[in-house]
Design an enzyme around this catalytic site. Structure first.
Site, PDB file in Angstrom:
ATOM      1  N   THR A 152      10.943  -0.356  -2.567  1.00 20.99           N
ATOM      2  CA  THR A 152      10.260   0.342  -1.995  1.00 20.99           C
ATOM      3  C   THR A 152      10.088  -0.636  -0.802  1.00 20.99           C
ATOM      4  O   THR A 152      10.162  -2.203  -0.690  1.00 20.99           O
ATOM      5  CB  THR A 152       8.667   0.479  -3.134  1.00 20.99           C
ATOM      6  OG1 THR A 152       8.606  -1.106  -3.661  1.00 20.99           O
ATOM      7  CG2 THR A 152       8.571   1.779  -4.140  1.00 20.99           C
ATOM      8  N   GLY A 153       8.827  -0.744   0.412  1.00 20.74           N
ATOM      9  CA  GLY A 153       8.282  -1.204   1.290  1.00 20.74           C
ATOM     10  C   GLY A 153       9.220  -1.929   2.038  1.00 20.74           C
ATOM     11  O   GLY A 153       8.965  -3.303   2.443  1.00 20.74           O
ATOM     12  N   SER A 191      -0.228  -1.156  -6.861  1.00 21.88           N
ATOM     13  CA  SER A 191       0.968  -1.590  -7.799  1.00 21.88           C
ATOM     14  C   SER A 191       1.435  -2.622  -7.562  1.00 21.88           C
ATOM     15  O   SER A 191       3.204  -2.949  -8.334  1.00 21.88           O
ATOM     16  CB  SER A 191       1.908  -0.663  -7.143  1.00 21.88           C
ATOM     17  OG  SER A 191       1.801   1.095  -7.584  1.00 21.88           O
TER      18      SER A 191
END
Length: 337
Positions: A223-224, A72
């Site tokens: 995210t992350g 992504s």
């Protein structure tokens, strides 16, 4: 009395000496950091690539091959390409799409689908960009590929921004979901991704308002957070895009990636990209490795920025201005103390 030009000459020599010392220090920092990172990732259960670009052009790479699956992370390429297309068409982010719910995949990662229960979803480009950059929504990504810029067009548009060409986009999220092996076809070198991020934050790649929106969305990326962000010091500002997922036939995690732009408190900034390929272990362990790489990079560069600031202040303090006066022929001239 010495002529005024003598003092100017002394001041210039002083500043040059300080500048040369700073340049040597930065070179030593980069060489030491590159060696440290290469040794750190050498024995890990996966291929780990790193790229760092410090504002001003200094570049560091480790394992910089062009075979790291993006996953992504390519949604940043997509956001830039969509913005370029809309710029050409003279269209803003308030443009609205009408999407039949039945055309969307209910079994992929899609916060958008969870937030909209209507049969016909009405969503703006701005909202879709937020979904792909902040939440990494796969349905939103597929909509952009279908309606605004195809995968091939996205590749071509971004290739003008990253002229070294060490990346390749061939497949959508839906195509990779249907056949996981295709994830190995959407690839990049860590440096190619870093160059794209660096240009986004230090240059002009799309119209100003659209570019600022992309940067802001990256700052809000959800995210992350246990990757690069976990290795940064207090007060650092981080804008990024992540990518990860799929297990290959050997039981390895195909990719765990993170890349973005860091602002160091008190001054200084850098781009950092860490890409992990075929990791033989839990994804959480790969997250920790990325965080450790980030911690080492931030520690060295934040310390170097602080040292450079102190050195600059010290050099400036060694110069003084002679007090002005009606009989002072050197009024305003810098002189050595």
């Amino acid at each position: 009395m010495k002529p005024p030009l003598f003092y100017v000459f002394c001041a210039v020599l002083c500043l040059c000496a300080c500048t040369n010392s700073s340049v040597r220090h930065e070179a030593d920092v980069f060489h030491g950091l590159e060696k440290e990172l290469a040794e750190f990732v050498a024995d890990k259960p996966g291929k780990i690539g790193v790229a760092v670009i410090v504002d001003g052009g200094d570049t560091l790479t480790v394992n910089n091959s062009d075979d790291y699956p993006l996953m992504s992370m390519f949604k940043l390429h997509q956001a830039i390409a969509v913005s370029r297309v809309l710029d050409v068409r003279g269209i803003g982010f308030d443009t609205v799409f009408r999407v039949d719910r039945r055309s969307l995949d209910p079994d992929t990662w899609s916060p958008m689908l969870k937030e909209h229960d209507e049969d016909e979803i009405v969503v703006s480009v701005r909202e879709l960009l937020d979904y792909i950059l902040v939440d990494s929504d796969n349905n939103a990504s597929n909509i952009f590929f279908d309606r605004v810029a195809s995968v091939a067009s996205t590749d071509s548009i971004v290739r003008n921004i990253v002229p070294d060409g060490r990346f390749r986009l061939l497949y959508t999220e839906s195509e990779m979901k249907a056949e996981h092996g295709l994830a190995y076809a959407n690839v990049s070198s860590p440096l190619a991704y870093a160059v794209m991020v660096s240009r986004l934050f230090t240059d002009s790649v799309v119209s100003a308002s659209k570019q600022e929106f992309i940067k802001d969305a990256m700052r809000r990326c959800s995210t992350g957070e246990s990757r690069i962000a976990a290795g940064l010091g207090a007060g650092a500002v981080f804008a990024h895009r992540t990518g990860s997922g799929y297990i290959n036939d050997r039981g390895e995690v195909v990719a765990v990636n993170d890349g973005g732009y860091v602002l160091i408190p008190g001054g200084g900034a850098y781009t950092i990209v860490v890409m992990v390929k075929d990791f033989a272990g839990p994804q959480a362990d790969a997250d920790k490795l990325i965080a450790e790489v980030s911690r080492r990079v931030y520690g060295r560069l934040a310390n170097a920025a602080s040292t450079a600031l102190r050195s600059s202040s010290s050099c400036l303090s060694r110069l003084m201005i002679v007090p002005s006066g009606p009989n002072n022929m050197m009024q305003g001239m810098p002189v050595m103390p």
